[in-house]
Design a protein around this motif. Structure first.
Motif, PDB file in Angstrom:
ATOM      1  N   MET A   1      36.787  39.689  62.952  1.00  0.00           N
ATOM      2  CA  MET A   1      36.786  39.617  61.492  1.00  0.00           C
ATOM      3  C   MET A   1      35.838  38.506  61.033  1.00  0.00           C
ATOM      4  O   MET A   1      35.880  37.395  61.540  1.00  0.00           O
ATOM      5  N   ALA A   2      34.992  38.822  60.067  1.00  0.00           N
ATOM      6  CA  ALA A   2      34.042  37.830  59.566  1.00  0.00           C
ATOM      7  C   ALA A   2      34.772  36.773  58.750  1.00  0.00           C
ATOM      8  O   ALA A   2      35.708  37.060  58.020  1.00  0.00           O
ATOM      9  N   ALA A   3      34.345  35.536  58.900  1.00  0.00           N
ATOM     10  CA  ALA A   3      34.912  34.461  58.094  1.00  0.00           C
ATOM     11  C   ALA A   3      34.199  34.440  56.748  1.00  0.00           C
ATOM     12  O   ALA A   3      32.989  34.282  56.678  1.00  0.00           O
ATOM     13  N   ILE A   4      34.958  34.650  55.691  1.00  0.00           N
ATOM     14  CA  ILE A   4      34.350  34.693  54.369  1.00  0.00           C
ATOM     15  C   ILE A   4      34.172  33.275  53.850  1.00  0.00           C
ATOM     16  O   ILE A   4      35.117  32.487  53.816  1.00  0.00           O
ATOM     17  N   LYS A   5      32.967  32.969  53.459  1.00  0.00           N
ATOM     18  CA  LYS A   5      32.705  31.663  52.856  1.00  0.00           C
ATOM     19  C   LYS A   5      33.132  31.715  51.404  1.00  0.00           C
ATOM     20  O   LYS A   5      32.802  32.642  50.682  1.00  0.00           O
ATOM     21  N   ALA A   6      33.869  30.741  50.977  1.00  0.00           N
ATOM     22  CA  ALA A   6      34.387  30.741  49.616  1.00  0.00           C
ATOM     23  C   ALA A   6      33.423  29.990  48.699  1.00  0.00           C
ATOM     24  O   ALA A   6      33.335  28.768  48.748  1.00  0.00           O
ATOM     25  N   LEU A   7      32.668  30.734  47.914  1.00  0.00           N
ATOM     26  CA  LEU A   7      31.821  30.110  46.897  1.00  0.00           C
ATOM     27  C   LEU A   7      32.715  29.802  45.700  1.00  0.00           C
ATOM     28  O   LEU A   7      33.166  30.709  45.007  1.00  0.00           O
ATOM     29  N   ASP A   8      32.955  28.543  45.487  1.00  0.00           N
ATOM     30  CA  ASP A   8      33.964  28.151  44.504  1.00  0.00           C
ATOM     31  C   ASP A   8      33.317  27.466  43.309  1.00  0.00           C
ATOM     32  O   ASP A   8      32.291  26.793  43.434  1.00  0.00           O
ATOM     33  N   PHE A   9      33.918  27.671  42.148  1.00  0.00           N
ATOM     34  CA  PHE A   9      33.487  27.015  40.915  1.00  0.00           C
ATOM     35  C   PHE A   9      34.622  27.150  39.915  1.00  0.00           C
ATOM     36  O   PHE A   9      35.586  27.895  40.145  1.00  0.00           O
ATOM     37  N   TYR A  10      34.525  26.420  38.822  1.00  0.00           N
ATOM     38  CA  TYR A  10      35.583  26.468  37.808  1.00  0.00           C
ATOM     39  C   TYR A  10      35.214  27.473  36.728  1.00  0.00           C
ATOM     40  O   TYR A  10      34.144  27.378  36.113  1.00  0.00           O
ATOM     41  N   LEU A  11      36.088  28.458  36.521  1.00  0.00           N
ATOM     42  CA  LEU A  11      35.873  29.480  35.496  1.00  0.00           C
ATOM     43  C   LEU A  11      36.926  29.313  34.402  1.00  0.00           C
ATOM     44  O   LEU A  11      38.110  29.564  34.630  1.00  0.00           O
ATOM     45  N   PRO A  12      36.529  28.881  33.197  1.00  0.00           N
ATOM     46  CA  PRO A  12      37.499  28.722  32.110  1.00  0.00           C
ATOM     47  C   PRO A  12      38.151  30.065  31.749  1.00  0.00           C
ATOM     48  O   PRO A  12      37.486  31.110  31.747  1.00  0.00           O
ATOM     49  N   ASP A  13      39.435  30.028  31.439  1.00  0.00           N
ATOM     50  CA  ASP A  13      40.175  31.254  31.128  1.00  0.00           C
ATOM     51  C   ASP A  13      39.552  32.035  29.979  1.00  0.00           C
ATOM     52  O   ASP A  13      39.596  33.269  29.964  1.00  0.00           O
ATOM     53  N   GLU A  14      38.967  31.333  29.016  1.00  0.00           N
ATOM     54  CA  GLU A  14      38.445  32.038  27.835  1.00  0.00           C
ATOM     55  C   GLU A  14      37.225  32.893  28.164  1.00  0.00           C
ATOM     56  O   GLU A  14      36.777  33.692  27.324  1.00  0.00           O
ATOM     57  N   LEU A  15      36.678  32.746  29.375  1.00  0.00           N
ATOM     58  CA  LEU A  15      35.522  33.568  29.760  1.00  0.00           C
ATOM     59  C   LEU A  15      35.934  34.841  30.508  1.00  0.00           C
ATOM     60  O   LEU A  15      35.080  35.615  30.934  1.00  0.00           O
ATOM     61  N   ASN A  16      37.243  35.068  30.668  1.00  0.00           N
ATOM     62  CA  ASN A  16      37.721  36.332  31.203  1.00  0.00           C
ATOM     63  C   ASN A  16      37.712  37.365  30.080  1.00  0.00           C
ATOM     64  O   ASN A  16      38.423  37.219  29.086  1.00  0.00           O
ATOM     65  N   ALA A  17      36.904  38.407  30.222  1.00  0.00           N
ATOM     66  CA  ALA A  17      36.806  39.431  29.168  1.00  0.00           C
ATOM     67  C   ALA A  17      38.088  40.259  29.171  1.00  0.00           C
ATOM     68  O   ALA A  17      38.334  41.033  30.098  1.00  0.00           O
ATOM     69  N   SER A  18      38.889  40.116  28.133  1.00  0.00           N
ATOM     70  CA  SER A  18      40.163  40.840  28.065  1.00  0.00           C
ATOM     71  C   SER A  18      40.055  42.126  27.262  1.00  0.00           C
ATOM     72  O   SER A  18      40.949  42.967  27.308  1.00  0.00           O
ATOM     73  N   HIS A  19      38.956  42.302  26.524  1.00  0.00           N
ATOM     74  CA  HIS A  19      38.758  43.485  25.691  1.00  0.00           C
ATOM     75  C   HIS A  19      37.465  44.192  26.097  1.00  0.00           C
ATOM     76  O   HIS A  19      36.465  43.538  26.396  1.00  0.00           O
ATOM     77  N   PRO A  20      37.439  45.521  26.078  1.00  0.00           N
ATOM     78  CA  PRO A  20      36.172  46.225  26.276  1.00  0.00           C
ATOM     79  C   PRO A  20      35.170  45.825  25.201  1.00  0.00           C
ATOM     80  O   PRO A  20      35.574  45.490  24.074  1.00  0.00           O
ATOM     81  N   PRO A  21      33.873  45.847  25.511  1.00  0.00           N
ATOM     82  CA  PRO A  21      32.875  45.479  24.498  1.00  0.00           C
ATOM     83  C   PRO A  21      33.036  46.265  23.198  1.00  0.00           C
ATOM     84  O   PRO A  21      32.872  45.716  22.109  1.00  0.00           O
ATOM     85  N   GLU A  22      33.376  47.563  23.324  1.00  0.00           N
ATOM     86  CA  GLU A  22      33.529  48.396  22.129  1.00  0.00           C
ATOM     87  C   GLU A  22      34.615  47.868  21.202  1.00  0.00           C
ATOM     88  O   GLU A  22      34.547  48.056  19.984  1.00  0.00           O
ATOM     89  N   LYS A  23      35.608  47.203  21.767  1.00  0.00           N
ATOM     90  CA  LYS A  23      36.671  46.601  20.955  1.00  0.00           C
ATOM     91  C   LYS A  23      36.261  45.225  20.426  1.00  0.00           C
ATOM     92  O   LYS A  23      36.987  44.619  19.634  1.00  0.00           O
ATOM     93  N   ARG A  24      35.117  44.728  20.890  1.00  0.00           N
ATOM     94  CA  ARG A  24      34.577  43.469  20.365  1.00  0.00           C
ATOM     95  C   ARG A  24      33.422  43.737  19.406  1.00  0.00           C
ATOM     96  O   ARG A  24      32.687  42.817  19.050  1.00  0.00           O
ATOM     97  N   GLY A  25      33.228  45.015  19.036  1.00  0.00           N
ATOM     98  CA  GLY A  25      32.186  45.366  18.077  1.00  0.00           C
ATOM     99  C   GLY A  25      30.816  45.542  18.693  1.00  0.00           C
ATOM    100  O   GLY A  25      29.805  45.490  17.994  1.00  0.00           O
TER     101      GLY A  25
END
Length: 343
Positions: A1-25
């Motif tokens: 099994m390949a060892a997966i390298k974890a590319l890590d960074f901080y992702l603010p919650d508000e950048l998670n797209a919770s709505h389809p673009p069409e629902k954002r106009g």
């Protein structure tokens, strides 16, 4: 099994797209696009409907036309003559045959021989277990098109915690999807509209399709991390499409894969010399990419194995620098978010 390298960074919650673009106009092809130069690491910011500006006549864009199925089902759980629960959730994970699927059954302890009654017309029997996995093999009472029709009638699309409310299945489809089988949307193709596809063709940029049916990526338990090697996915590439790929590369033009699914299918075909079958290919910076010259993809969450695949196209240093810019510029992540072209 390949060892997966974890590319890590901080992702603010508000950048998670919770709505389809069409629902954002927004039209689906008007999401933002970050363009990365594979060689220099140069970063440009644009919108996806300008994609043709970054491609050349004769380049070939390969899309995944697998259609998303509503893979979350509810069933009554029975053992022998006893009803153990009036309602349990079943998440289809991947198709194994015309009437058999791997599935995540959100109930413990489910045993071989247990019955899942989805409706008066559809039931399934648990016929096997996977070693070191919570997935069970289930055998449905229907098969083929009849089974898919009932699943489409009864099921709901898989929705993760950053999607705050249910959206209809149409929002989880690409405009060109036609072969049912993906349990999660092949989301890199979502931003394409018919207008954009026609514009590419008008500019003599080729468009073609393969199929790869996506499997279940998250098993609802953070301690159970699937590597790509644990995640077998079914793919199909036509002879005609592979001929176009070979001709495109021979003429010095680029093959652009739309999504990590397309990269996995193309590179598996090149590695195994098989145009159809199952793939569990793991791609990272050490993998010699043979077919894909560029990739169109979404923005991937911290530590995702998809980031390892992107490091086969661009250095980790330049990738993390670009992601840092994307976060600063307020790009949106996940299947309803913004796009990234690496070329």
């Amino acid at each position: 099994m390949a060892a997966i390298k974890a590319l890590d960074f901080y992702l603010p919650d508000e950048l998670n797209a919770s709505h389809p673009p069409e629902k954002r106009g927004l039209r689906r092809d008007h999401v933002r696009m970050m363009v990365l130069d594979r060689t220099t690491g140069e970063i440009k910011h644009d919108h996806f409907f300008h994609l043709a500006d970054y491609l050349q006549p004769g380049d070939l864009v390969i899309l995944n036309n697998s259609r998303t199925i509503p893979a979350v089902l509810q069933a009554k759980w029975r053992r022998d003559t006893n009803q153990l629960a009036p309602k349990v959730e079943i998440r289809l994970a991947r198709r194994r045959g015309e009437d058999t699927w791997d599935a995540l059954i959100v109930a413990n302890p489910v045993k071989t021989g247990d019955i899942l009654q989805f409706s008066p017309e559809l039931a399934a029997t648990v016929i096997g277990e996977k070693e070191n996995s919570p997935l069970k093999l289930i055998h449905f009472s229907k098969k083929g098109t009849d089974l898919f029709n009932i699943i489409y009638d009864l099921g709901e699309p898989i929705r993760y915690e950053y999607i705050e409310q249910p959206w209809e299945l149409d929002y989880y489809q690409t405009v060109f999807a036609c072969h049912p089988g993906s349990v999660e949307m092949p989301s890199a193709g979502r931003a394409f509209s018919w207008e954009l596809l026609f514009e590419l063709k008008r500019k003599d940029i080729q468009v073609d399709f393969i199929q790869l049916h996506t499997g279940l990526s998250y098993l609802l338990d953070d301690s159970l991390v699937q590597t790509p090697e644990d995640n077998d996915e079914e793919y199909q590439i036509s002879d005609r499409t592979m001929e176009r790929i070979i001709q495109t590369k021979a003429s010095g033009k680029k093959v652009i894969a739309v999504g990590t699914t397309v990269v996995r299918a193309l590179e598996t075909a090149a590695k195994n010399e098989a145009l159809s079958g199952m793939t569990n290919l793991y791609i990272d910076q050490h993998f010699p990419i043979k077919i894909a010259d560029g990739i169109i993809t979404g923005l991937h969450e911290p530590k995702a194995s998809h980031l390892d695949m992107l490091s086969a196209f661009i250095s980790e240093q330049n990738l993390l620098k670009a992601y840092d810019q994307a976060i600063g510029a307020g790009y949106l992540w996940h299947e309803f978010g913004d796009m990234n072209l690496i070329i």
